[in-house]
Each structure stands twice: as C-alpha cells, then as structure tokens.
Design a protein around this motif. Structure first.
Motif, PDB file in Angstrom:
ATOM      1  N   UNK A  44      40.360  31.327  35.889  1.00 33.35           N
ATOM      2  CA  UNK A  44      40.535  30.280  36.892  1.00 33.35           C
ATOM      3  C   UNK A  44      41.625  30.746  37.838  1.00 33.35           C
ATOM      4  N   UNK A  45      41.236  30.969  39.105  1.00 36.98           N
ATOM      5  CA  UNK A  45      42.158  31.521  40.090  1.00 36.98           C
ATOM      6  C   UNK A  45      42.548  30.423  41.082  1.00 36.98           C
ATOM      7  N   UNK A  46      43.850  30.221  41.193  1.00 43.89           N
ATOM      8  CA  UNK A  46      44.325  29.253  42.175  1.00 43.89           C
ATOM      9  C   UNK A  46      44.478  29.866  43.551  1.00 43.89           C
ATOM     10  N   UNK A  47      44.381  31.211  43.608  1.00 39.78           N
ATOM     11  CA  UNK A  47      44.544  31.891  44.895  1.00 39.78           C
ATOM     12  C   UNK A  47      43.649  33.133  44.911  1.00 39.78           C
ATOM     13  N   UNK A  48      43.011  33.390  46.044  1.00 44.46           N
ATOM     14  CA  UNK A  48      42.183  34.587  46.235  1.00 44.46           C
ATOM     15  C   UNK A  48      42.711  35.311  47.450  1.00 44.46           C
ATOM     16  N   UNK A  49      43.049  36.580  47.271  1.00 41.72           N
ATOM     17  CA  UNK A  49      43.612  37.390  48.356  1.00 41.72           C
ATOM     18  C   UNK A  49      42.619  38.484  48.742  1.00 41.72           C
ATOM     19  N   UNK A  50      42.393  38.638  50.022  1.00 44.24           N
ATOM     20  CA  UNK A  50      41.485  39.671  50.536  1.00 44.24           C
ATOM     21  C   UNK A  50      42.321  40.782  51.146  1.00 44.24           C
ATOM     22  N   UNK A  51      42.086  42.022  50.756  1.00 40.32           N
ATOM     23  CA  UNK A  51      42.798  43.162  51.292  1.00 40.32           C
ATOM     24  C   UNK A  51      41.809  44.190  51.858  1.00 40.32           C
ATOM     25  N   UNK A  52      42.134  44.782  52.986  1.00 41.90           N
ATOM     26  CA  UNK A  52      41.333  45.875  53.560  1.00 41.90           C
ATOM     27  C   UNK A  52      40.307  45.446  54.579  1.00 41.90           C
ATOM     28  N   UNK A  53      40.075  44.127  54.738  1.00 42.55           N
ATOM     29  CA  UNK A  53      39.066  43.674  55.702  1.00 42.55           C
ATOM     30  C   UNK A  53      39.602  43.801  57.118  1.00 42.55           C
ATOM     31  N   UNK A  54      38.749  44.322  58.008  1.00 43.45           N
ATOM     32  CA  UNK A  54      39.126  44.474  59.413  1.00 43.45           C
ATOM     33  C   UNK A  54      38.205  43.667  60.324  1.00 43.45           C
ATOM     34  N   UNK A  67      33.127  32.310  44.824  1.00 40.11           N
ATOM     35  CA  UNK A  67      34.185  31.838  43.918  1.00 40.11           C
ATOM     36  C   UNK A  67      35.093  30.889  44.691  1.00 40.11           C
ATOM     37  N   UNK A  68      35.206  29.685  44.207  1.00 35.00           N
ATOM     38  CA  UNK A  68      36.096  28.706  44.839  1.00 35.00           C
ATOM     39  C   UNK A  68      37.430  28.675  44.111  1.00 35.00           C
ATOM     40  N   UNK A  69      38.507  28.342  44.806  1.00 34.17           N
ATOM     41  CA  UNK A  69      39.822  28.257  44.206  1.00 34.17           C
ATOM     42  C   UNK A  69      39.833  27.170  43.126  1.00 34.17           C
ATOM     43  N   UNK A  70      40.372  27.507  41.975  1.00 31.23           N
ATOM     44  CA  UNK A  70      40.440  26.565  40.865  1.00 31.23           C
ATOM     45  C   UNK A  70      39.179  26.493  40.032  1.00 31.23           C
ATOM     46  N   UNK A  71      38.140  27.231  40.441  1.00 35.31           N
ATOM     47  CA  UNK A  71      36.877  27.189  39.704  1.00 35.31           C
ATOM     48  C   UNK A  71      36.970  28.111  38.497  1.00 35.31           C
ATOM     49  N   UNK A  72      36.536  27.630  37.354  1.00 31.72           N
ATOM     50  CA  UNK A  72      36.514  28.446  36.146  1.00 31.72           C
ATOM     51  C   UNK A  72      35.285  29.340  36.170  1.00 31.72           C
ATOM     52  N   UNK A  73      35.507  30.637  35.986  1.00 33.64           N
ATOM     53  CA  UNK A  73      34.405  31.601  36.001  1.00 33.64           C
ATOM     54  C   UNK A  73      34.508  32.480  34.775  1.00 33.64           C
ATOM     55  N   UNK A  74      33.371  32.842  34.240  1.00 30.95           N
ATOM     56  CA  UNK A  74      33.327  33.747  33.098  1.00 30.95           C
ATOM     57  C   UNK A  74      33.403  35.182  33.583  1.00 30.95           C
ATOM     58  N   UNK A  98      42.014  40.981  38.935  1.00 27.24           N
ATOM     59  CA  UNK A  98      42.720  39.739  38.550  1.00 27.24           C
ATOM     60  C   UNK A  98      44.202  40.016  38.320  1.00 27.24           C
ATOM     61  N   UNK A  99      45.041  39.241  38.940  1.00 26.45           N
ATOM     62  CA  UNK A  99      46.484  39.334  38.761  1.00 26.45           C
ATOM     63  C   UNK A  99      47.023  37.932  38.479  1.00 26.45           C
ATOM     64  N   UNK A 100      46.966  37.548  37.183  1.00 24.09           N
ATOM     65  CA  UNK A 100      47.373  36.198  36.780  1.00 24.09           C
ATOM     66  C   UNK A 100      46.430  35.175  37.383  1.00 24.09           C
ATOM     67  N   UNK A 101      47.000  34.206  38.143  1.00 22.82           N
ATOM     68  CA  UNK A 101      46.184  33.170  38.773  1.00 22.82           C
ATOM     69  C   UNK A 101      45.641  33.602  40.140  1.00 22.82           C
TER      70      UNK A 101
END
Length: 782
Positions: A44-54, A67-74, A98-101
């Motif tokens: 379950x991720x409270x934050x999603x960070x995108x890197x490298x997109x231009x 994937x939505x923030x706070x959504x539990x995913x297997x 994945x880095x923690x939340x």
C-alpha cells in the motif's frame, strides 16, 4: 539473419530490463517470504514518484500502471502494473522500486527519430521506399516499427524480382534523446526469368502467347530490360491477361491451371511454365430477345444487336449489346430494366445461342458517390466517368463500366469501385477508392534516319494537369541548323460536356534535305472534338499561321539562283493564313468486336481564306487503313489507301504543297518523286496531289521472342504530281506517273528504342526520280 528482420542494439536494453524485472521479482520474493511464508505479500503506497519522464506526463504513466495512492496491491498486481507500463511501447526501460510507503517508477523514454536514411538502394529510389515506412521523422522510435519497415523494404525488392535483397537497420544515437534510423540495403542480383514456356496451348504458339504476357524472358539485353525479373504480382497479372486473350477469341472454358516456377541449378534464374486448358472455341449462334417487362417492346430493341451468327464469340461483343439495349431503355423512359444474357451451348456445332432477356431489376437508387484517395485529382474528374448521378436508378453494369473508365484514365495505380447499402434498402452508396500515381514525365531523346539525319528531342508531358484531368505537353526538336518548339493542351470535358477542347501552337524553322530554302512558321490552333459514335469522332478546328520562305545564304553565296516559283514565294515575305476545317475518323482497330481485324477511316478538309488572310486554298485528305492478323495471329497484314488534294486560288505556295516522304512512299528520297525544276540542281517543287496504296505484312523471324526481332515485306504504289505553273520544270514531271516499290524490313524492338531497317527496290520510276535503297530509323528516349 533472416531477410527483412533485425535485432537492434536497443533490444539488449530490453533484455536488461527483463533481468531487472526478474531481480526485482526475486528481491520481492526474498522480502516477503521470510516473515509470512504462507500469506501473499501486499503493498500500500501513500505516494508514487515518477522519475525520468520527459515528454510523457506522470498522469499518463499512472493510468497505464493503474495504481491509486493508498490502494492495496499484491505482488502479482504490482508485476502486472509493471508489464502494463512496459507494454505501452513508450519506454525503453522501466523500473518499479518500492521504498517503504513510496513507489518509485523510473522510466527511460524511447528517443525521437530525427532522420531516416536508406543506403545502398539502387534498384528502388528513396521516393519509392520512404512512403512505405511506418517510422516517421519527429515521432517516437519504435523497435517493432523499424523491424516491420525492414520487412516492407524487403517485400518491395521481392516485387522487383530481387529475392536475395537484405535490409539491416542501424540506430545512430544523437544528443537530446534523438536517433537517426538508417536502413542499409544489400540488393544482390535480381532473379531473372530464363525461360517462359506453355503446356496445353494448341491454338496459339509460345511465341504469340509470350507477346501477351507482361513478364519477359531474359535475352541479350537483360541488363536493360526490367520485366525479365521474377515477380509474383506480375505472374498474377499475366494469368488474367491470358484469360482475357483466350476468352475474347471464343475460348469460353479457358483456364490457367497453374504456373510452375522452378529455380535453376545455380539459383539465379527461374523457369516459368504456364499450364493451360484451352477448351473448345465457340462462335455466336442464334441471337434472340425476350421481354418480361410489359412496356419494353422487343421490336424496339432489335437494332441494338450488331452480332452476326458465325462470328467468333467475345464477351466484349455481348457487353456492347447489353449497353446498347439499356441505353435504348433509358431513352424510352423505362427504369430498372436489366438485360440478362442467357446462353445455350451447342457442343456439336460449337456455337452459343444467346437470348437477351429484358427483366425488371430491383427498385434501387444511388444515394451518393463517395470518392477517397484522390489527394491531387479533383472529385469531378472521377465523378464524370459515371454516366449516372445521385438519385438515378442503380445499374450494376454502369458502375462496372465506370470503374473501367476510371482505371483507363491512367491517373491511378489502383482504383476500386464497390457498392454498399445506403440509408435504406432501396438506396446504395458507391465507394470509389483510388491510389494516385505520377502522371508527368520529362524526357530527352533522339531520332535518326538515313535521309533526315539526327534530331535531338526534349519533351515534357503531364496527363493530369493540376489534377483536372487535362493534358499538357511541350516538345522541342532540334538539328544543327533548324528546330521546332510546340505545345499541346487538351481539356477532355469542356464546359462539363462530353466534348474535348484542344489548343496547339508552335514555332519552327526547317530546311528539309530535299530543299535549298528555309521555311519558318508560327501557328496557333484551337479545336473541338465530338464523339459521334462508339468508334467515330468529329473534330472542328481553326488555325492561324504566320509563315515565310527565306533564302539559304550558303546556297546564294555559291552563285546559285532559285527557280522562279520558289523565288516568288521568297519575295512574298511573311504570309498570314486563317483556316477553318473539320476531320472525321472512324477507328475499330482497338475497340472493334473482332480482336484480330479492324479498319481506320479518316477524312478532312481545311479552308483557308474564308476568314481573310493572304492565302486562299482548300486542302482535302483521306485515308482508309485495314489490319488483320492471320495464321494464329502470327502474321499482321495491313493495307492503306491514302490521298490528298490542294486547290489554291492561283499558284499554291511551296510551303503548302505535298512532298514525298517515307509516310507517303518508301524507296525514294524525301522529295524524290514529283515535279522538279529543270535547272542544274533539279530542285523538288512538290505537287498539289498525291495518292498511294501501301500493302505490307509483318511476321516473326523464328528467333527467340526476347530478342525483339521481326520481319516484314511491303509494296508501295503511288505518286505525287500536279502544278499550277509548269514553266521551267522537267518536261511532264508534273504529270501523273505511277511509281511502285517492293521492299523488306527488319524490326528490332530494343530498350533504347524501336529500330527499322528498310531494303527497297523501285519497280517503276522516272529518270529524274531519286531512289533510296536503304533506310534506317531509330527513335529513343533516355
């Protein structure tokens, strides 16, 4: 490496991605397996960070991941999200970390294509290959698209008969995340057709059937001929033209069973064998008409049948009768009448009885005509090939004929005409889908003949000027001391009518080999051409011409004096002529019912002086030509009767009179027969009359067809005669004296141009005539 496929360096990155993905999966398993081995790990991720997109926005990437923030995913769902982002085709590499939340999504976008180049291509130009590619400049690079493009280029070479061509794409990295895509082509050698043979052909020789095919055998000039390479599409076309050839000659059951293509032992050539089943040849039997439409009286349609019993069966002849009958029905206001040819076979007599049954067709109207694919050609050019418009009764035959007329324009490499149901059951929509092709050409060339020497030629022509279906051409011909510049313009549908408007003009300065004077002309000639029947046309023309006869300085400097009648024309200076005229022609050689016989009838007159000017004459000409192919179409027989008369008010001008040429009588020099001056030079003066009968036959020489050699024999019988002023001429040279010539010809069709060798012997001639026992003509363009 297979032909047309490749594995660019970028695929290594994809493999690295797979390894990264596997490592990620392993680390995930390692992370989740120890604490709770029997329970599936979820995140379950409270934050999603995108890197490298231009260029790609974060929202777009998240929409692919799902994937939505706070959504539990297997772990499985996380892997599915990874695969979805990678499968979008937008990114060269993708990492889910994945880095923690927080879920970090690192992406590396595919570069943008900055340039596309094709190298090593000689047989096919960039103009042909580049439009085939799906990879485009300033679009995102896609390895799958580049791979598909390599296959397309390879297929293009296969259609040219170069089956061993290979295409290797190369990627050149540039700054700012850009790449150049280069397709390296190794063409190899085209696979030739070494031999063309036929099995099952009893009625026509291999030589005759090879002339029908578009594919040719490789011969002595194989380094120039392009149609001797193997191409599957050309073979399919050849099968169709063979079928058309046989059915138009009465072989209704003809079939191409198969075409065997065998490689030579060296694998550099094909041996093609067409396996045919000819069947029996049928003639027309009894022609009848029946009617199931009360208002259609059979007697009114009898005149539409122009087929005679015993005539060789031809589908074209049947179609012509049906078209004529349906046209009569339209004239009488009978809608939805259809003509069905009901055929009865008589195997014993090998005849086909045909009953043209008039039936009532379905009440269907044309809702609209949709035209697509014509980027240059205007809609109205295509639309005027239809004899129907929106709201007219639907006639399938008329639609098929319109499709043939569209293809015959020559503007399109492909033209598909189909119908589909419209907004109701009683309406249809006609869809016209065309693919345009180049219609212009610019050529250089040369002509040579023994009598006239060499000419250089430059010409420009455009068959679809400004997309309006108009024809425009310019021609320039020159020697060292004279030349000709002319243009011609034709509008085939003047004011939207079935009338062609033409405008021709030109400038010329010429001195024929038989003359010691120079003739200069400038003219402008508009004309209108009307079709008066299926094979006949009438042309009305006007011509304004400014001309003058001038001295040749070299001739005068040598102390020579012109005859009085030439000097008088020189002294007259510039003369203005206004003429109006007409010409009628009837030609069945290409469109007649008999594919092996036809004739041409042409007659015309020009009247000068009716509209003023300095010249007053009536000039009449006529020609009748008949052609026939005999002996299983191996030999072509041709007979021509031609003549001309000029009736001038006073003495005719030398620039208006008739002079002999190879188009009048062979075996004599240009100007070599007819009235002559009695001076030392015996200059040709031309005549007011000419008449000639020409008989000739052309036949094969028994050599391989790919050499392009044929033979011929001919007999010419005619004369040029008649002057108004007979003073100072060779005695009786203006009287009618018939000449006759026999000759033999060798025709050589070469890629450089057609050559004709004439060997002649005069049987009847006058003492002052100038013979020409040998003539060579060649015309080539490059």
């Amino acid at each position: 490496m297979t032909r047309g496929s490749f594995r660019p360096k970028q695929r290594l990155t994809a493999r690295a991605l797979a390894l990264t993905c596997s490592a990620f999966a392993v680390s995930t398993v390692a992370y989740t397996s120890f604490p709770t081995p029997a329970v599936a790990q979820s995140y379950s991720f409270s934050n999603v960070t995108i890197e490298g997109a231009q260029r790609i926005s974060a929202d777009t990437i998240l929409s692919y991941a799902g994937i939505a923030r706070g959504q539990a995913v297997s772990a499985g769902e996380l892997n599915d999200a990874y695969q979805a982002v990678l499968g979008s085709g937008l990114f060269e590499t993708v990492e889910f970390v994945p880095q923690g939340n927080t879920l970090v999504i690192r992406v590396s976008e595919y570069p943008v294509v900055s340039r596309i180049a094709i190298e090593g291509n000689r047989a096919l130009s960039d103009d042909v290959l580049l439009p085939m590619l799906t990879t485009k400049v300033r679009r995102v690079y896609s390895p799958s698209d580049v791979e598909a493009d390599a296959a397309l280029i390879t297929e293009g070479y296969e259609t040219k008969g170069q089956l061993v061509a290979t295409v290797t794409p190369k990627i050149i990295r540039r700054d700012n995340n850009r790449v150049d895509v280069v397709f390296e082509v190794t063409e190899g050698k085209g696979v030739e057709v070494e031999r063309l043979s036929f099995v099952g052909n009893r009625s026509f020789s291999d030589y005759r059937l090879r002339r029908v095919l578009d594919t040719k055998q490789a011969g002595l000039l194989r380094f120039i001929i392009g149609r001797d390479t193997y191409a599957e599409e050309r073979i399919e076309f050849d099968k169709r033209v063979l079928t058309d050839f046989y059915t138009s000659r009465g072989y209704v059951d003809f079939e191409v069973l198969n075409v065997a293509a065998e490689f030579s032992r060296e694998r550099n050539a094909y041996f093609l064998t067409f396996n045919l089943r000819e069947g029996l040849k049928y003639d027309f039997g009894t022609m009848t008409i029946s009617s199931q439409v009360p208002e259609a009286n059979v007697a009114d349609f009898q005149r539409a049948i122009n087929i005679r019993a015993g005539q060789t069966y031809s589908p074209t002849a049947v179609d012509n009768v049906i078209s004529r009958m349906e046209a009569i029905a339209t004239e009488k206001g009978i809608d939805f009448l259809r003509v069905e040819p009901r055929v009865t076979r008589n195997p014993r007599t090998q005849t086909l009885d045909i009953d043209f049954a008039m039936v009532r067709g379905p009440r269907v109207f044309i809702e609209r005509i949709d035209i697509e694919g014509n980027a240059t050609t205007l809609d109205r050019v295509v639309r005027r090939q239809f004899r129907v418009v929106e709201g007219d009764p639907f006639n399938p035959r008329e639609i098929r004929e319109a499709a043939e007329r569209i293809r015959a324009l020559g503007f399109f490499s492909n033209a598909d005409v189909n119908t589909r149901q419209g907004s109701s059951d009683e309406q249809v929509v006609v869809d016209v889908d065309v693919t345009e092709q180049p219609t212009g050409s610019f050529t250089f060339g040369a002509n040579f003949s023994v009598s006239e020497g060499a000419n250089l030629i430059a010409s420009f022509s455009e068959q679809n000027f400004l997309g309006r279906g108009q024809r425009l051409s310019f021609n320039f011909t020159t020697k060292l001391d004279d030349g000709n510049l002319s243009f011609n313009f034709v509008e085939p549908a003047f004011l939207g009518r079935n009338v062609a408007f033409g405008l021709a003009g030109g400038l010329s300065s010429s001195q024929p080999s038989y003359a010691e004077h120079i003739t200069r002309r400038a003219y402008l000639s508009p004309r209108l051409t009307f079709p008066v029947s299926a094979n006949g046309s009438l042309t009305l023309n006007y011509r304004a011409e400014l001309s003058e006869v001038t001295e040749d300085d070299d001739y005068i400097d040598n102390g020579n004096v012109y005859p009085d009648m030439i000097q008088e024309d020189i002294d007259d200076g510039r003369m203005m002529a206004h003429s109006v005229g007409y010409s009628y022609s009837y030609d069945t050689r290409r469109s007649g019912l008999n594919p092996n016989a036809g004739f041409l009838l042409r007659f015309g007159q020009d009247y000068a002086g009716l509209l003023g000017g300095d010249v007053d004459y009536v000039k009449s000409s006529a020609e009748v030509t008949g052609e026939m192919r005999v002996w299983n179409e191996e030999v072509t027989l041709r007979a021509t009767l031609e003549g001309g008369v000029i009736d001038a008010d006073g003495d005719s001008r030398i620039s208006d009179r008739y002079f002999n040429s190879s188009q009048i009588m062979r075996g004599f020099e240009p100007g070599g027969i007819g009235p002559r001056d009695s001076g030392d030079d015996e200059l040709a003066l031309g005549g007011n009359y000419f008449a000639v009968a020409r008989l000739e036959a052309q036949f094969p020489l028994g050599l391989p067809e790919e050499y392009g050699l044929a033979g011929g024999v001919f007999l010419d019988y005619g004369s040029v005669w008649g002057l108004d002023d007979t003073s100072g001429i060779i005695e009786d040279s203006d009287d009618l004296h018939w000449r006759s010539v026999i000759g033999a010809s060798v025709f050589w069709t070469t890629p450089l141009g057609p050559l004709r060798f004439n060997f002649t012997k005069a049987l009847e001639k006058e003492d002052y005539d100038e013979e020409q026992n040998f003539d060579l003509t060649i015309s080539t363009r490059f």
